[in-house]
Design a protein around this motif. Structure first.
Motif, PDB file in Angstrom:
ATOM      1  N   TRP A  45       0.836  -1.199   0.000  1.00  0.00           N
ATOM      2  CA  TRP A  45       0.000   0.000   0.000  1.00  0.00           C
ATOM      3  C   TRP A  45       0.871   1.249   0.000  1.00  0.00           C
ATOM      4  O   TRP A  45       0.594   2.216  -0.707  1.00  0.00           O
ATOM      5  CB  TRP A  45      -0.906  -0.020   1.227  1.00  0.00           C
ATOM      6  N   GLY A  46       1.922   1.244   0.796  1.00  0.00           N
ATOM      7  CA  GLY A  46       2.795   2.400   0.875  1.00  0.00           C
ATOM      8  C   GLY A  46       3.475   2.709  -0.439  1.00  0.00           C
ATOM      9  O   GLY A  46       3.635   3.881  -0.810  1.00  0.00           O
ATOM     10  N   ALA A  47       3.889   1.668  -1.163  1.00  0.00           N
ATOM     11  CA  ALA A  47       4.518   1.871  -2.468  1.00  0.00           C
ATOM     12  C   ALA A  47       3.519   2.455  -3.453  1.00  0.00           C
ATOM     13  O   ALA A  47       3.833   3.390  -4.202  1.00  0.00           O
ATOM     14  CB  ALA A  47       5.087   0.556  -2.991  1.00  0.00           C
ATOM     15  N   ALA A  48       2.301   1.914  -3.479  1.00  0.00           N
ATOM     16  CA  ALA A  48       1.276   2.409  -4.401  1.00  0.00           C
ATOM     17  C   ALA A  48       0.897   3.852  -4.074  1.00  0.00           C
ATOM     18  O   ALA A  48       0.761   4.693  -4.977  1.00  0.00           O
ATOM     19  CB  ALA A  48       0.041   1.509  -4.338  1.00  0.00           C
ATOM     20  N   THR A  49       0.752   4.172  -2.802  1.00  0.00           N
ATOM     21  CA  THR A  49       0.366   5.524  -2.398  1.00  0.00           C
ATOM     22  C   THR A  49       1.490   6.511  -2.700  1.00  0.00           C
ATOM     23  O   THR A  49       1.244   7.629  -3.173  1.00  0.00           O
ATOM     24  CB  THR A  49       0.014   5.549  -0.907  1.00  0.00           C
ATOM     25  N   SER A  50       2.727   6.117  -2.432  1.00  0.00           N
ATOM     26  CA  SER A  50       3.876   6.993  -2.687  1.00  0.00           C
ATOM     27  C   SER A  50       4.044   7.261  -4.171  1.00  0.00           C
ATOM     28  O   SER A  50       4.285   8.412  -4.586  1.00  0.00           O
ATOM     29  CB  SER A  50       5.156   6.373  -2.122  1.00  0.00           C
ATOM     30  N   LEU A  51       3.931   6.218  -4.996  1.00  0.00           N
ATOM     31  CA  LEU A  51       4.087   6.415  -6.436  1.00  0.00           C
ATOM     32  C   LEU A  51       2.933   7.240  -6.992  1.00  0.00           C
ATOM     33  O   LEU A  51       3.132   8.080  -7.884  1.00  0.00           O
ATOM     34  CB  LEU A  51       4.194   5.075  -7.159  1.00  0.00           C
ATOM     35  N   LEU A  52       1.731   7.045  -6.459  1.00  0.00           N
ATOM     36  CA  LEU A  52       0.590   7.859  -6.891  1.00  0.00           C
ATOM     37  C   LEU A  52       0.846   9.333  -6.558  1.00  0.00           C
ATOM     38  O   LEU A  52       0.579  10.230  -7.375  1.00  0.00           O
ATOM     39  CB  LEU A  52      -0.692   7.366  -6.225  1.00  0.00           C
ATOM     40  N   GLY A  53       1.388   9.595  -5.379  1.00  0.00           N
ATOM     41  CA  GLY A  53       1.742  10.962  -5.026  1.00  0.00           C
ATOM     42  C   GLY A  53       2.789  11.522  -5.969  1.00  0.00           C
ATOM     43  O   GLY A  53       2.714  12.696  -6.382  1.00  0.00           O
ATOM     44  N   LYS A  54       3.744  10.717  -6.331  1.00  0.00           N
ATOM     45  CA  LYS A  54       4.792  11.155  -7.256  1.00  0.00           C
ATOM     46  C   LYS A  54       4.217  11.462  -8.634  1.00  0.00           C
ATOM     47  O   LYS A  54       4.630  12.427  -9.288  1.00  0.00           O
ATOM     48  CB  LYS A  54       5.873  10.076  -7.347  1.00  0.00           C
ATOM     49  N   VAL A  55       3.277  10.666  -9.074  1.00  0.00           N
ATOM     50  CA  VAL A  55       2.605  10.916 -10.354  1.00  0.00           C
ATOM     51  C   VAL A  55       1.927  12.282 -10.328  1.00  0.00           C
ATOM     52  O   VAL A  55       2.052  13.081 -11.256  1.00  0.00           O
ATOM     53  CB  VAL A  55       1.586   9.800 -10.660  1.00  0.00           C
ATOM     54  N   TYR A  56       1.194  12.567  -9.261  1.00  0.00           N
ATOM     55  CA  TYR A  56       0.531  13.875  -9.134  1.00  0.00           C
ATOM     56  C   TYR A  56       1.553  15.005  -9.035  1.00  0.00           C
ATOM     57  O   TYR A  56       1.340  16.102  -9.577  1.00  0.00           O
ATOM     58  CB  TYR A  56      -0.385  13.883  -7.913  1.00  0.00           C
ATOM     59  N   LEU A  57       2.652  14.766  -8.339  1.00  0.00           N
ATOM     60  CA  LEU A  57       3.694  15.783  -8.207  1.00  0.00           C
ATOM     61  C   LEU A  57       4.267  16.143  -9.575  1.00  0.00           C
ATOM     62  O   LEU A  57       4.448  17.324  -9.898  1.00  0.00           O
ATOM     63  CB  LEU A  57       4.809  15.273  -7.290  1.00  0.00           C
ATOM     64  N   ALA A  72      -1.057  15.540  -4.732  1.00  0.00           N
ATOM     65  CA  ALA A  72       0.203  14.897  -4.348  1.00  0.00           C
ATOM     66  C   ALA A  72       0.385  14.945  -2.834  1.00  0.00           C
ATOM     67  O   ALA A  72       0.748  13.942  -2.199  1.00  0.00           O
ATOM     68  CB  ALA A  72       1.372  15.580  -5.052  1.00  0.00           C
ATOM     69  N   ALA A  73       0.138  16.101  -2.246  1.00  0.00           N
ATOM     70  CA  ALA A  73       0.320  16.260  -0.804  1.00  0.00           C
ATOM     71  C   ALA A  73      -0.564  15.300  -0.021  1.00  0.00           C
ATOM     72  O   ALA A  73      -0.138  14.733   0.999  1.00  0.00           O
ATOM     73  CB  ALA A  73       0.029  17.707  -0.403  1.00  0.00           C
ATOM     74  N   VAL A  74      -1.792  15.102  -0.486  1.00  0.00           N
ATOM     75  CA  VAL A  74      -2.710  14.183   0.198  1.00  0.00           C
ATOM     76  C   VAL A  74      -2.124  12.779   0.245  1.00  0.00           C
ATOM     77  O   VAL A  74      -2.137  12.107   1.297  1.00  0.00           O
ATOM     78  CB  VAL A  74      -4.089  14.172  -0.492  1.00  0.00           C
ATOM     79  N   GLN A  75      -1.596  12.312  -0.876  1.00  0.00           N
ATOM     80  CA  GLN A  75      -1.038  10.956  -0.924  1.00  0.00           C
ATOM     81  C   GLN A  75       0.177  10.834  -0.015  1.00  0.00           C
ATOM     82  O   GLN A  75       0.297   9.869   0.756  1.00  0.00           O
ATOM     83  CB  GLN A  75      -0.658  10.595  -2.362  1.00  0.00           C
ATOM     84  N   PHE A  76       1.097  11.783  -0.097  1.00  0.00           N
ATOM     85  CA  PHE A  76       2.301  11.714   0.725  1.00  0.00           C
ATOM     86  C   PHE A  76       1.960  11.798   2.212  1.00  0.00           C
ATOM     87  O   PHE A  76       2.573  11.101   3.029  1.00  0.00           O
ATOM     88  CB  PHE A  76       3.272  12.841   0.349  1.00  0.00           C
TER      89      PHE A  76
END
Length: 569
Positions: A210-222, A230-234
């Motif tokens: 879950w952490g990998a998916a959430t972090s990469l999703l945040g990076k995509v938004y960033l 992005a901030a929400v995901q991180f």
């Protein structure tokens, strides 16, 4: 996956349909053969297939030794013009350059393997919970491969289903936005939802989470400059308290503390499995994936210690490290002259400790313009010399918690401006404090609410300017000081420079510094902080003058142009 697990490609080869009215026995299925009709049935079948998708992560251009070609792009590293990495440092690569073609091919092998799993599991007779877990992992990995494609080539050809007809191979090249919208975000959202609450242990360490998916999703938004998303995901990752910074910065770049508290997405390597196989070996046949070892260590190591010193610290990075000012009150700095981040990342001739079991400088080196060699991801800390067959067991970390903290600070500064300054400083300072260096807050407390703008060369321009803690100044610090020092040689830098649109500015600035050093070599030769001798290495002599926006991404490889009529070329 854990390094004890050998990634063996068990996907069956599609068989040609055969028919013969007179000899029906020719069409009988061999009960002992692995075919598409008998393989995709059990949970074990899908686990074996999923392992091959993980196996594609080990390919040299995805997480291994061939990343050295991209590390010399930008401002943190140089190379000599006799190495094959030189065209990337000079931005002279073409659609026929070997690494440009290899990376594309290796990423699409991973995508094809993920698509196979997703295709056959749809109708598989296995429990829904188990099915969702397999799909979640496969979709994360597909999203990761597509993220690498999109931000390496400026887009991708989208394949989310197994090809059946010739037309299925003839797809257009889609933009980053299209790839992100059609594939990456939906895949990561599914992975995030279906991997929540899953904790991997034992031989399963290294599976995506879950952490990998959430972090990469945040990076995509960033990367999309969707700052609030992005901030929400991180922040979800931070607030989960699943991850924390390791006590020692160096724990993230050795074989001794892998899958640690800071690791969010890590690719496993082993120098024990498949003994004798060169670390750069790749084999995409149905039975093998190549070497289990990585050859990244060879590009980093000094020539005299079994490497090729292909990736060399730039003077810019070396000077950043010199002024990564240690906090003498921190016990981690006892006996050290320079910061822990320098100690783990690069080695100048006046560096701390030993290097490959010897006092630094006992063997020739640090000459011909080299002010510092690269340590990170090499075996200097436990071997006397690198493996002659380019083998290393050091895992490669694609996402670690420190990166998430810095991306979160960047996102909130862009989203909220001055309102986010105090919070951003707190997260930057978590990383600086772990490294044992003075925090931004300490600088502010001691210097009338100002801190040094550490991105400009002291050697060239004199003492640092002291600046106020505004959102813009902190963003500059993140881009030009904190991320380069903390994350150098971890595969982020060129993509960072491109997304910030500062490639031209950095290359031009560093070329001007280079020219100054060339003109003043007699005065600075052998002088701290860079201890340069003989010449100034011309890292930016070509790239600063030739750079255009078209250099931001690799071109579509020649091989794809030749076989894909859908490109319309």
């Amino acid at each position: 996956m854990n390094k004890k697990l050998i990634y063996i490609l068990m996907i069956p080869v599609f068989l040609l349909n055969m028919s013969c009215n007179e000899d029906e026995f020719l069409t009988e299925v061999n009960p002992n053969a692995i075919t598409t009709e008998v393989f995709w049935e059990t949970s074990d079948d899908f686990e074996k297939a999923l392992n091959t998708v993980y196996g594609a992560l080990q390919f040299p251009s995805v997480s291994g030794g061939n990343l050295s070609y991209e590390m010399v792009q930008g401002d943190l590293a140089g190379t000599e013009n006799w190495y094959p990495q030189s065209p990337f440092g000079e931005l002279n690569f073409t659609d026929a350059t070997e690494h440009v073609q290899n990376k594309w091919n290796e990423l699409y092998i991973g995508i094809f393997r993920a698509n196979q799993v997703l295709h056959y599991i749809a109708d598989a007779d296995i429990e829904d919970e188990e099915k969702a877990l397999v799909i979640g992992q496969a979709r994360f990995l597909r999203a990761f491969f597509y993220f690498q494609l999109a931000h390496t080539y400026g887009g991708a050809v989208i394949h989310t289903a197994l090809p059946v007809t010739d037309e299925d191979f003839e797809k257009p090249f889609e933009s980053i936005d299209e790839v992100t919208t059609q594939v990456i975000v939906p895949d990561l959202e599914f992975a995030k939802a279906n991997l929540e609450g899953i904790s991997w242990t034992g031989d399963d360490l290294g599976r995506v989470s879950w952490g990998a998916a959430t972090s990469l999703l945040g990076k995509v938004y960033l990367y999309d400059e969707s700052w609030s998303e992005a901030a929400v995901q991180f922040k979800e990752v931070i607030d989960s308290q699943i991850y924390s910074l390791t006590a020692s910065y160096m724990d993230n770049f050795t074989h001794e503390n892998e899958f640690n508290s800071e690791s969010i997405f890590e690719v496993s390597y082993s120098d024990v499995l498949k003994p004798g196989v060169n670390g750069n070996t790749i084999d995409d046949t149905p039975s093998e994936t190549g070497s289990e070892a990585t050859a990244l260590n060879i590009s980093m190591a000094q020539l005299n210690f079994g490497g090729y010193n292909t990736v060399l610290s730039s003077y810019y990075l070396h000077e950043l490290m010199v002024y990564d000012e240690i906090d003498p009150s921190k016990t981690v700095n006892n006996g050290f002259t320079f910061s822990q981040r320098m100690y783990a990342s690069i080695v100048p001739i006046n560096g701390d400790g030993e290097y490959y079991g010897l006092p630094i400088g006992d063997k020739p080196g640090w000459a011909f313009g080299q002010s510092a060699y690269v340590k990170k991801f090499s075996n200097w800390y436990h071997l006397d010399i690198e493996d002659g067959n380019q083998r290393s067991g050091i895992n490669f970390r694609h996402i670690r918690y420190a990166d998430v903290l810095l991306m979160y600070a960047e996102a909130i500064l862009n989203d909220q401006g001055s309102a986010a300054v105090a919070e951003a400083i707190s997260y930057i300072d978590m990383i600086r404090s772990r490294a044992g260096v003075l925090t931004i807050q300490q600088y502010l407390d001691d210097n009338a609410n100002t801190f040094p703008a550490m991105h400009r060369s002291v050697q060239v321009h004199g003492a640092f300017d002291m600046v106020a803690p505004t959102a813009d100044n902190l963003l500059t610090h993140i881009m030009l000081v904190e991320r380069p020092i903390e994350l150098c040689f971890e595969g982020h830098r060129w993509k960072d420079l491109v997304r910030w649109d500062i490639v031209s500015n950095q290359l031009t600035t560093l070329r001007a510094d280079e020219v100054w050093r060339e003109n003043n070599l007699a005065a600075i030769q052998g002088q701290p902080p860079l201890m340069i001798t003989e010449r100034i290495r011309p890292d930016y002599a070509v790239s600063a003058g030739s750079y255009t926006a078209s250099d931001n991404y690799f071109p579509i490889p020649t091989g794809e142009k030749q076989i894909n009529a859908g490109l319309g070329l």
